[in-house]
Design an enzyme around this catalytic site. Structure first.
Site, PDB file in Angstrom:
ATOM      1  N   TYR A  57       0.829  -1.220   0.000  1.00 53.62           N
ATOM      2  CA  TYR A  57       0.000   0.000   0.000  1.00 53.62           C
ATOM      3  C   TYR A  57       0.867   1.276   0.000  1.00 53.62           C
ATOM      4  CZ  TYR A  57      -3.287   3.417   2.045  1.00 53.62           C
ATOM      5  OH  TYR A  57      -4.047   4.525   2.316  1.00 53.62           O
ATOM      6  N   ASP A  84       9.997  -7.299  -3.468  1.00 58.23           N
ATOM      7  CA  ASP A  84       8.796  -7.704  -2.722  1.00 58.23           C
ATOM      8  C   ASP A  84       8.603  -9.206  -2.874  1.00 58.23           C
ATOM      9  OD1 ASP A  84       5.953  -7.871  -1.745  1.00 58.23           O
ATOM     10  OD2 ASP A  84       6.101  -5.687  -1.841  1.00 58.23           O
ATOM     11  N   PHE A 117       9.977  -0.657   3.518  1.00 54.26           N
ATOM     12  CA  PHE A 117       8.555  -0.816   3.847  1.00 54.26           C
ATOM     13  C   PHE A 117       8.224  -2.256   4.235  1.00 54.26           C
ATOM     14  CE2 PHE A 117       8.647   2.651   0.683  1.00 54.26           C
ATOM     15  CZ  PHE A 117       7.885   3.611   1.319  1.00 54.26           C
ATOM     16  N   SER A 131       6.257   3.791  13.099  1.00 56.17           N
ATOM     17  CA  SER A 131       4.833   3.977  13.326  1.00 56.17           C
ATOM     18  C   SER A 131       4.596   4.725  14.629  1.00 56.17           C
ATOM     19  CB  SER A 131       4.177   2.598  13.398  1.00 56.17           C
ATOM     20  OG  SER A 131       2.884   2.692  13.928  1.00 56.17           O
ATOM     21  N   ALA A 132       3.467   5.420  14.686  1.00 54.43           N
ATOM     22  CA  ALA A 132       3.066   6.078  15.939  1.00 54.43           C
ATOM     23  C   ALA A 132       2.818   5.055  17.038  1.00 54.43           C
ATOM     24  CB  ALA A 132       1.803   6.901  15.702  1.00 54.43           C
ATOM     25  N   TYR A 165       3.739  -6.385  17.355  1.00 53.47           N
ATOM     26  CA  TYR A 165       4.016  -5.540  16.182  1.00 53.47           C
ATOM     27  C   TYR A 165       4.726  -4.248  16.612  1.00 53.47           C
ATOM     28  CZ  TYR A 165       3.178  -2.023  12.591  1.00 53.47           C
ATOM     29  OH  TYR A 165       3.347  -1.016  11.685  1.00 53.47           O
ATOM     30  N   LYS A 207       8.683  -2.623  15.823  1.00 56.97           N
ATOM     31  CA  LYS A 207       9.031  -1.282  15.309  1.00 56.97           C
ATOM     32  C   LYS A 207      10.028  -0.611  16.243  1.00 56.97           C
ATOM     33  CE  LYS A 207       6.698  -1.169  11.552  1.00 56.97           C
ATOM     34  NZ  LYS A 207       7.433  -1.293  10.297  1.00 56.97           N
ATOM     35  N   PHE A 220       1.376   8.213  11.269  1.00 53.07           N
ATOM     36  CA  PHE A 220       0.156   8.151  12.070  1.00 53.07           C
ATOM     37  C   PHE A 220      -0.827   7.212  11.340  1.00 53.07           C
ATOM     38  CE2 PHE A 220       0.671  10.413  16.036  1.00 53.07           C
ATOM     39  CZ  PHE A 220       2.041  10.617  15.928  1.00 53.07           C
ATOM     40  N   ASN A 221      -1.949   7.646  10.822  1.00 52.18           N
ATOM     41  CA  ASN A 221      -2.888   6.673  10.230  1.00 52.18           C
ATOM     42  C   ASN A 221      -3.038   6.919   8.731  1.00 52.18           C
ATOM     43  OD1 ASN A 221      -3.612   7.054  13.205  1.00 52.18           O
ATOM     44  ND2 ASN A 221      -4.665   5.169  12.667  1.00 52.18           N
ATOM     45  N   ARG A 226     -12.300  -1.805  22.781  1.00 53.47           N
ATOM     46  CA  ARG A 226     -11.316  -2.900  22.704  1.00 53.47           C
ATOM     47  C   ARG A 226     -10.193  -2.575  23.669  1.00 53.47           C
ATOM     48  NH1 ARG A 226     -10.399  -2.493  16.351  1.00 53.47           N
ATOM     49  NH2 ARG A 226     -10.010  -0.402  17.102  1.00 53.47           N
TER      50      ARG A 226
HETATM   51  N1  LIG Z   1      -0.433   1.170   6.652  1.00 53.47           N
HETATM   52  C1  LIG Z   1      -0.328   1.608   7.904  1.00 53.47           C
HETATM   53  O1  LIG Z   1      -1.334   1.941   8.536  1.00 53.47           O
HETATM   54  C2  LIG Z   1       1.014   1.724   8.573  1.00 53.47           C
HETATM   55  C3  LIG Z   1       1.157   2.537   9.707  1.00 53.47           C
HETATM   56  C4  LIG Z   1       2.410   2.626  10.317  1.00 53.47           C
HETATM   57  C5  LIG Z   1       3.499   1.911   9.789  1.00 53.47           C
HETATM   58  N2  LIG Z   1       3.316   1.124   8.717  1.00 53.47           N
HETATM   59  C6  LIG Z   1       4.473   0.353   8.198  1.00 53.47           C
HETATM   60  O2  LIG Z   1       4.723   0.729   6.870  1.00 53.47           O
HETATM   61  C7  LIG Z   1       5.210  -0.393   6.126  1.00 53.47           C
HETATM   62  C8  LIG Z   1       4.367  -0.556   4.871  1.00 53.47           C
HETATM   63  O3  LIG Z   1       3.013  -0.712   5.245  1.00 53.47           O
HETATM   64  P1  LIG Z   1       1.882  -1.013   4.159  1.00 53.47           P
HETATM   65  O4  LIG Z   1       0.607  -0.481   4.727  1.00 53.47           O
HETATM   66  O5  LIG Z   1       2.324  -0.576   2.821  1.00 53.47           O
HETATM   67  O6  LIG Z   1       1.843  -2.606   4.249  1.00 53.47           O
HETATM   68  P2  LIG Z   1       1.614  -3.659   3.063  1.00 53.47           P
HETATM   69  O7  LIG Z   1       1.395  -4.977   3.718  1.00 53.47           O
HETATM   70  O8  LIG Z   1       0.594  -3.164   2.104  1.00 53.47           O
HETATM   71  O9  LIG Z   1       3.032  -3.638   2.325  1.00 53.47           O
HETATM   72  C9  LIG Z   1       4.142  -4.347   2.808  1.00 53.47           C
HETATM   73  C10 LIG Z   1       4.764  -5.062   1.631  1.00 53.47           C
HETATM   74  O10 LIG Z   1       5.906  -5.788   2.091  1.00 53.47           O
HETATM   75  C11 LIG Z   1       5.910  -7.063   1.476  1.00 53.47           C
HETATM   76  N3  LIG Z   1       6.691  -7.923   2.359  1.00 53.47           N
HETATM   77  C12 LIG Z   1       6.391  -8.368   3.602  1.00 53.47           C
HETATM   78  N4  LIG Z   1       7.414  -9.084   4.095  1.00 53.47           N
HETATM   79  C13 LIG Z   1       8.374  -9.111   3.131  1.00 53.47           C
HETATM   80  C14 LIG Z   1       9.669  -9.666   3.043  1.00 53.47           C
HETATM   81  N5  LIG Z   1      10.198 -10.384   4.035  1.00 53.47           N
HETATM   82  N6  LIG Z   1      10.394  -9.467   1.905  1.00 53.47           N
HETATM   83  C15 LIG Z   1       9.892  -8.745   0.885  1.00 53.47           C
HETATM   84  N7  LIG Z   1       8.671  -8.183   0.914  1.00 53.47           N
HETATM   85  C16 LIG Z   1       7.936  -8.365   2.031  1.00 53.47           C
HETATM   86  C17 LIG Z   1       4.441  -7.438   1.315  1.00 53.47           C
HETATM   87  O11 LIG Z   1       4.223  -8.390   0.295  1.00 53.47           O
HETATM   88  C18 LIG Z   1       3.831  -6.082   0.970  1.00 53.47           C
HETATM   89  O12 LIG Z   1       3.845  -5.859  -0.431  1.00 53.47           O
HETATM   90  C19 LIG Z   1       5.161  -1.587   7.062  1.00 53.47           C
HETATM   91  O13 LIG Z   1       6.444  -1.781   7.612  1.00 53.47           O
HETATM   92  C20 LIG Z   1       4.198  -1.140   8.143  1.00 53.47           C
HETATM   93  O14 LIG Z   1       4.471  -1.753   9.385  1.00 53.47           O
HETATM   94  C21 LIG Z   1       2.119   1.018   8.075  1.00 53.47           C
END
Ligand SMILES: NC(=O)c1ccc[n+]([C@@H]2O[C@H](COP(=O)([O-])OP(=O)(O)OC[C@H]3O[C@@H](n4cnc5c(N)ncnc54)[C@H](O)[C@@H]3O)[C@@H](O)[C@H]2O)c1
Length: 345
Positions: A23, A43, A92, A136-137, A160, A164, A189-190, A303
């Protein structure tokens, strides 16, 4: 080409995006491309769809550069850095579902910590030591003050969140060991919303973990009603307040962070948020307006672990990076709805 964007083989600086098909990574891919960089995705598609690569190609007008594999494969990452002449990495890749991390903690420790360990090793070995990290927050746990500044105490309320926090510490440790590292820790944040083209967005597998995808699925008729957890929080309408940030603003924040590191800015940790909180019921009303669809909802008990309010002080990011989130809640809802409606056709 600006000085902060040294040319690679294509005339653009090559930037590795681990988890770049997900995402946040996919939106950042587009923002980097538009800013004159050449993003390269690594990925394993454990939580994304390879069809995203074609969609990125549609948006950028050029073939998407992607290697299928895991960031935990240190040899593969080191080879990619060398062959693709990578100048910086945005990390990511990782698992992100808080509830799942409580049920399956080892899955989270293995992937999130193993991935970070492997990446830092490969980057150090390859002398490619410029890193932007998705934190992340959640590292603020139950926040002790609002708005949240970067110097607030860190804690965690889930495996989780713990991963982080440890990843942040791993980055700090390698930096202490060698002055060659330039790192940006971005505490999101979100993140919500989608690219205005409607071609990429958040496509959660199974039940979404976050509010906006759930609201969108209710508006689309895929779920009967939204459960609103808690009605007696100390907030204006009693429902939880969060700092929602448009994914396009977040992607711009990554470009600004990378540009700062490449022009020699010392390592930093910043919040990426808007500084403004919205309650669950405000989001529901904004979504109804944006989609023209009703979003039926009902109260459910709180929750455990949910806090009343959480929003950023984004001042440091603005000061260091000249970046500020611009998009409104109405835009976040409109873009989410365009994406969700596209999934239905
Ligand atoms: N979306 C949120 O709300 C949010 C908030 C705070 C932090 N984050 C952090 O941001 C990052 C990205 O989040 P996102 O929402 O895009 O998540 P997402 O799950 O959409 O994207 C993560 C991607 O990483 C890939 N992936 C997972 N493990 C892997 C590995 N070992 N090797 C290669 N690829 C791998 C997945 O296939 C996916 O495409 C994450 O680290 C998440 O913890 C996200």
């Amino acid at each position: 080409m600006s000085e902060s964007n040294p040319a690679g083989a294509t005339g653009r600086a090559n930037i590795l995006l681990t988890g770049g098909a997900g995402y946040l990574g996919s939106h950042t891919y587009v923002a980097l491309w538009q800013a004159g960089f050449q993003p390269v995705i690594l990925d394993d598609f454990s939580n994304s769809d390879p069809a995203t690569l074609k969609r990125l190609q549609q948006i950028t007008g050029t073939p998407t550069r992607c290697e299928r594999g895991s960031v935990a494969d240190t040899g593969l990452v080191a080879e990619l850095i060398k062959l693709q002449r990578i100048q910086a990495v945005m990390h990511f890749a990782g698992f992100k579902a808080v509830g799942e991390s409580v049920a399956q903690p080892l899955k989270y420790y293995r992937n999130n910590l193993g991935g970070m360990l492997s990446l830092l090793q490969a980057m150090g070995d390859s002398a490619c030591q410029t890193l932007v990290f998705s934190s992340s927050a959640t590292v603020y746990g139950d926040p002790s003050q609002l708005p949240i500044t970067e110097d607030c105490p860190r804690s965690h309320t889930s495996p989780y969140g713990h991963t982080k926090l440890i990843c942040e510490d791993m980055i700090a440790a390698v930096q202490q060991a060698s002055g060659a590292w330039r790192t940006a820790v971005l505490r999101y944040f979100n993140p919500v919303g989608a690219h205005p083209s409607g071609l990429i967005g958040e496509a959660p597998l199974g039940t979404p973990n976050n509010l906006l995808p759930l609201v969108a699925q209710v508006a689309a008729g895929l779920r009967p009603a939204l459960k609103v957890y808690g009605q007696d929080f100390a907030t204006p309408d009693g429902t939880g307040v969060r700092d929602y940030i448009h994914v396009q603003d977040l992607a711009q924040g990554h470009v600004a962070a990378l540009a700062a590191l490449l022009r020699g800015q010392a390592s930093f940790t910043v919040n990426l948020g808007t500084g403004r909180g919205h309650s669950v019921l405000e989001v529901v009303r904004a979504f109804e307006l944006a989609s023209g669809r009703p979003v039926p909802w009902q109260f459910a008990p709180r929750r455990s672990g949910d806090v009343a309010s959480c929003y950023a002080d984004p001042g440091l990011a603005e000061h260091l990076l000249g970046w500020r989130a611009e998009r409104t809640l109405a835009q976040m809802c409109a873009d989410t709805w365009r994406w969700q409606a596209g999934l239905l056709t």
